[in-house]
Design a protein around this motif. Sequence first.
Motif, PDB file in Angstrom:
ATOM      1  N   ALA A 122      -3.120   5.973  -8.681  1.00 12.45           N
ATOM      2  CA  ALA A 122      -4.486   6.323  -9.077  1.00 12.45           C
ATOM      3  C   ALA A 122      -5.245   5.105  -9.589  1.00 12.45           C
ATOM      4  O   ALA A 122      -6.419   4.904  -9.256  1.00 12.45           O
ATOM      5  N   ARG A 123      -4.574   4.269 -10.403  1.00 15.01           N
ATOM      6  CA  ARG A 123      -5.245   3.124 -11.006  1.00 15.01           C
ATOM      7  C   ARG A 123      -5.669   2.091  -9.962  1.00 15.01           C
ATOM      8  O   ARG A 123      -6.764   1.542 -10.024  1.00 15.01           O
ATOM      9  N   PHE A 124      -4.780   1.828  -9.005  1.00 10.16           N
ATOM     10  CA  PHE A 124      -5.053   0.775  -8.027  1.00 10.16           C
ATOM     11  C   PHE A 124      -5.526   1.338  -6.688  1.00 10.16           C
ATOM     12  O   PHE A 124      -5.701   0.587  -5.738  1.00 10.16           O
ATOM     13  N   ARG A 125      -5.705   2.659  -6.614  1.00 10.79           N
ATOM     14  CA  ARG A 125      -6.183   3.311  -5.389  1.00 10.79           C
ATOM     15  C   ARG A 125      -5.298   2.969  -4.206  1.00 10.79           C
ATOM     16  O   ARG A 125      -5.774   2.552  -3.143  1.00 10.79           O
ATOM     17  N   LEU A 126      -4.030   3.172  -4.382  1.00  9.25           N
ATOM     18  CA  LEU A 126      -3.063   2.873  -3.330  1.00  9.25           C
ATOM     19  C   LEU A 126      -2.942   4.063  -2.389  1.00  9.25           C
ATOM     20  O   LEU A 126      -3.220   5.199  -2.750  1.00  9.25           O
ATOM     21  N   ALA A 127      -2.490   3.768  -1.168  1.00 15.14           N
ATOM     22  CA  ALA A 127      -2.285   4.799  -0.159  1.00 15.14           C
ATOM     23  C   ALA A 127      -0.862   4.672   0.378  1.00 15.14           C
ATOM     24  O   ALA A 127      -0.118   3.746   0.031  1.00 15.14           O
ATOM     25  N   GLY A 128      -0.489   5.618   1.235  1.00 18.09           N
ATOM     26  CA  GLY A 128       0.847   5.577   1.811  1.00 18.09           C
ATOM     27  C   GLY A 128       1.123   4.296   2.563  1.00 18.09           C
ATOM     28  O   GLY A 128       2.263   3.798   2.595  1.00 18.09           O
ATOM     29  N   SER A 129       0.103   3.723   3.184  1.00 21.39           N
ATOM     30  CA  SER A 129       0.271   2.488   3.950  1.00 21.39           C
ATOM     31  C   SER A 129       0.562   1.286   3.064  1.00 21.39           C
ATOM     32  O   SER A 129       0.931   0.217   3.562  1.00 21.39           O
ATOM     33  N   ASP A 130       0.412   1.432   1.755  1.00 14.25           N
ATOM     34  CA  ASP A 130       0.702   0.323   0.839  1.00 14.25           C
ATOM     35  C   ASP A 130       2.173   0.261   0.449  1.00 14.25           C
ATOM     36  O   ASP A 130       2.576  -0.622  -0.319  1.00 14.25           O
ATOM     37  N   PHE A 131       2.974   1.212   0.962  1.00 16.85           N
ATOM     38  CA  PHE A 131       4.391   1.237   0.661  1.00 16.85           C
ATOM     39  C   PHE A 131       5.195   1.156   1.945  1.00 16.85           C
ATOM     40  O   PHE A 131       4.700   1.489   3.026  1.00 16.85           O
ATOM     41  N   ALA A 132       6.428   0.718   1.835  1.00 20.18           N
ATOM     42  CA  ALA A 132       7.304   0.669   2.998  1.00 20.18           C
ATOM     43  C   ALA A 132       7.532   2.077   3.526  1.00 20.18           C
ATOM     44  O   ALA A 132       7.582   3.051   2.761  1.00 20.18           O
ATOM     45  N   ALA A 133       7.666   2.181   4.865  1.00 16.96           N
ATOM     46  CA  ALA A 133       7.799   3.498   5.482  1.00 16.96           C
ATOM     47  C   ALA A 133       9.025   4.241   4.988  1.00 16.96           C
ATOM     48  O   ALA A 133       9.048   5.481   4.969  1.00 16.96           O
ATOM     49  N   THR A 134      10.067   3.515   4.583  1.00 12.18           N
ATOM     50  CA  THR A 134      11.304   4.145   4.108  1.00 12.18           C
ATOM     51  C   THR A 134      11.340   4.298   2.586  1.00 12.18           C
ATOM     52  O   THR A 134      12.343   4.772   2.038  1.00 12.18           O
ATOM     53  N   ASP A 135      10.275   3.917   1.910  1.00 14.28           N
ATOM     54  CA  ASP A 135      10.257   3.966   0.444  1.00 14.28           C
ATOM     55  C   ASP A 135      10.213   5.420  -0.021  1.00 14.28           C
ATOM     56  O   ASP A 135       9.357   6.209   0.402  1.00 14.28           O
ATOM     57  N   LEU A 136      11.142   5.800  -0.880  1.00 12.56           N
ATOM     58  CA  LEU A 136      11.161   7.154  -1.417  1.00 12.56           C
ATOM     59  C   LEU A 136       9.918   7.462  -2.251  1.00 12.56           C
ATOM     60  O   LEU A 136       9.637   8.624  -2.573  1.00 12.56           O
ATOM     61  N   THR A 137       9.177   6.408  -2.587  1.00 11.79           N
ATOM     62  CA  THR A 137       7.915   6.628  -3.309  1.00 11.79           C
ATOM     63  C   THR A 137       7.000   7.541  -2.523  1.00 11.79           C
ATOM     64  O   THR A 137       6.291   8.388  -3.099  1.00 11.79           O
ATOM     65  N   LEU A 138       7.002   7.390  -1.185  1.00 14.12           N
ATOM     66  CA  LEU A 138       6.145   8.234  -0.358  1.00 14.12           C
ATOM     67  C   LEU A 138       6.521   9.700  -0.511  1.00 14.12           C
ATOM     68  O   LEU A 138       5.651  10.568  -0.643  1.00 14.12           O
ATOM     69  N   GLU A 139       7.836   9.974  -0.484  1.00 17.27           N
ATOM     70  CA  GLU A 139       8.271  11.355  -0.650  1.00 17.27           C
ATOM     71  C   GLU A 139       7.848  11.896  -2.016  1.00 17.27           C
ATOM     72  O   GLU A 139       7.415  13.045  -2.148  1.00 17.27           O
ATOM     73  N   MET A 140       7.976  11.051  -3.018  1.00 16.02           N
ATOM     74  CA  MET A 140       7.596  11.477  -4.365  1.00 16.02           C
ATOM     75  C   MET A 140       6.098  11.749  -4.445  1.00 16.02           C
ATOM     76  O   MET A 140       5.662  12.725  -5.067  1.00 16.02           O
ATOM     77  N   LEU A 141       5.321  10.889  -3.808  1.00 19.99           N
ATOM     78  CA  LEU A 141       3.876  11.090  -3.818  1.00 19.99           C
ATOM     79  C   LEU A 141       3.494  12.384  -3.109  1.00 19.99           C
ATOM     80  O   LEU A 141       2.609  13.110  -3.553  1.00 19.99           O
ATOM     81  N   TYR A 142       4.197  12.672  -1.992  1.00 15.02           N
ATOM     82  CA  TYR A 142       3.920  13.921  -1.289  1.00 15.02           C
ATOM     83  C   TYR A 142       4.242  15.116  -2.174  1.00 15.02           C
ATOM     84  O   TYR A 142       3.502  16.112  -2.217  1.00 15.02           O
ATOM     85  N   LEU A 143       5.361  15.019  -2.907  1.00 11.37           N
ATOM     86  CA  LEU A 143       5.728  16.100  -3.816  1.00 11.37           C
ATOM     87  C   LEU A 143       4.698  16.247  -4.940  1.00 11.37           C
ATOM     88  O   LEU A 143       4.335  17.360  -5.330  1.00 11.37           O
ATOM     89  N   VAL A 144       4.240  15.112  -5.460  1.00 10.86           N
ATOM     90  CA  VAL A 144       3.233  15.147  -6.522  1.00 10.86           C
ATOM     91  C   VAL A 144       1.943  15.780  -6.016  1.00 10.86           C
ATOM     92  O   VAL A 144       1.320  16.609  -6.684  1.00 10.86           O
ATOM     93  N   GLU A 145       1.533  15.381  -4.792  1.00 17.31           N
ATOM     94  CA  GLU A 145       0.307  15.947  -4.219  1.00 17.31           C
ATOM     95  C   GLU A 145       0.461  17.441  -3.968  1.00 17.31           C
ATOM     96  O   GLU A 145      -0.455  18.228  -4.239  1.00 17.31           O
ATOM     97  N   ALA A 146       1.652  17.819  -3.450  1.00 17.03           N
ATOM     98  CA  ALA A 146       1.883  19.243  -3.207  1.00 17.03           C
ATOM     99  C   ALA A 146       1.871  20.022  -4.515  1.00 17.03           C
ATOM    100  O   ALA A 146       1.309  21.120  -4.600  1.00 17.03           O
ATOM    101  N   ASN A 147       2.477  19.442  -5.543  1.00 14.46           N
ATOM    102  CA  ASN A 147       2.494  20.105  -6.843  1.00 14.46           C
ATOM    103  C   ASN A 147       1.081  20.203  -7.422  1.00 14.46           C
ATOM    104  O   ASN A 147       0.693  21.233  -7.984  1.00 14.46           O
ATOM    105  N   ALA A 148       0.298  19.121  -7.280  1.00 16.28           N
ATOM    106  CA  ALA A 148      -1.085  19.132  -7.769  1.00 16.28           C
ATOM    107  C   ALA A 148      -1.904  20.189  -7.042  1.00 16.28           C
ATOM    108  O   ALA A 148      -2.710  20.911  -7.654  1.00 16.28           O
ATOM    109  N   ALA A 149      -1.686  20.288  -5.698  1.00 13.37           N
ATOM    110  CA  ALA A 149      -2.419  21.292  -4.929  1.00 13.37           C
ATOM    111  C   ALA A 149      -2.030  22.694  -5.362  1.00 13.37           C
ATOM    112  O   ALA A 149      -2.882  23.582  -5.503  1.00 13.37           O
ATOM    113  N   ALA A 150      -0.702  22.887  -5.592  1.00 19.01           N
ATOM    114  CA  ALA A 150      -0.248  24.209  -6.035  1.00 19.01           C
ATOM    115  C   ALA A 150      -0.800  24.544  -7.414  1.00 19.01           C
ATOM    116  O   ALA A 150      -1.210  25.678  -7.673  1.00 19.01           O
ATOM    117  N   MET A 151      -0.826  23.548  -8.309  1.00 18.67           N
ATOM    118  CA  MET A 151      -1.358  23.776  -9.646  1.00 18.67           C
ATOM    119  C   MET A 151      -2.849  24.079  -9.595  1.00 18.67           C
ATOM    120  O   MET A 151      -3.349  24.942 -10.320  1.00 18.67           O
TER     121      MET A 151
END
Length: 347
Positions: A122-151
């Motif tokens: 959020a602070r640096f306005r990063l996107a999925g393309s700013d991380f390695a394709a195999t980085d588990l950060t992407l999975e975590m971000l997807y989970l966070v987004e899904a959780n935010a959408a559900a909330m």
Amino acid sequence: MTPHPQLPPGSISLAPEALNRLLPMHVLVDGKGIIAHAGPTVAKIHPGQGLIGRRFFDVFAPRRPRHTEDLEEICFLAGGKFTLRMCDAASTPLIATAVCPASGAGVLVNLSFGIAVVEAVARFRLAGSDFAATDLTLEMLYLVEANAAAMAESRMLNERLHGAKIEAEAEALSDMLTGLQNRRALDQMLSRMIARGMPFTLMHLDLDFFKQVNDTLGHAAGDLVLKEVARILLDETRDEDVVARVGGDEFVIIANGLTDYSRLRAIAGRLIRRLEEPVPYGDCAARISASIGMAVSTHYTAVDAATLMHDADVALYASKARGRACFSFHAPGMEEPEEAVSDVSLV
């Protein structure tokens, strides 16, 4: 830097573009501790700062271990893992891994935000393309987004349910035709005011000649008249007063804090005069009047809602018996309509 044994030969040589793709958050540091190359994400989180040529530990402050700023030494401590913080206003925490390439060309440091990734994105306005394709950060971000959408959906549902509850409660306490409060709401307010010892006057109002409107002009005209009556009652009362429709053509007003006879006479007379004004309906005009009975709470040693309603009703029928279109005050102890104190000068 203190010289240390290098990794065994056989490592793969990668072009900077490939390294940027595999490790977008890497930093290459030369043997003097100077940044020689930075991955695209590292550059992105340092906007407007030239990283090349700067001392690594001037850009990233060490957290653990703190006893050394020798990257080659760090490579051989705890598997080369250490923690840093960015020298920015937020002191963004970072996790780092350092390795010494077999070529001996300094140190390769790969960075990660760790558990601070959500705030960093959020602070640096990063996107999925700013991380390695195999980085588990992407999975975590997807989970966070899904959780935010559900909330967010849950909040919206709760808001809709709360709004529906409020609407249902309002409807349960409101008369559907006129929008005035209903008998249930009146009873609640009356009980509350009695419990608090608040002085008030109960005005029971019944429409005169309303049946003739329904019989001659129809129920649509009658509904129009009732809406107009509600408008007049609200217009002639204060915000702190209670106006309720308690029957087909019966209304009750609680005049909060008002017990002065002269003021009550003026209000009752004004109400009757305004209600006698013709209500246009098509090419016709509906004509009604009103009779009012009043009971003043301060006339009772022990105020009881049922007794007060009964006495106001007794005073109302005294007005009806005297020819309608008038108002009467009930005096405590007077049970029969003909004993009520009446005022009939309402022209």
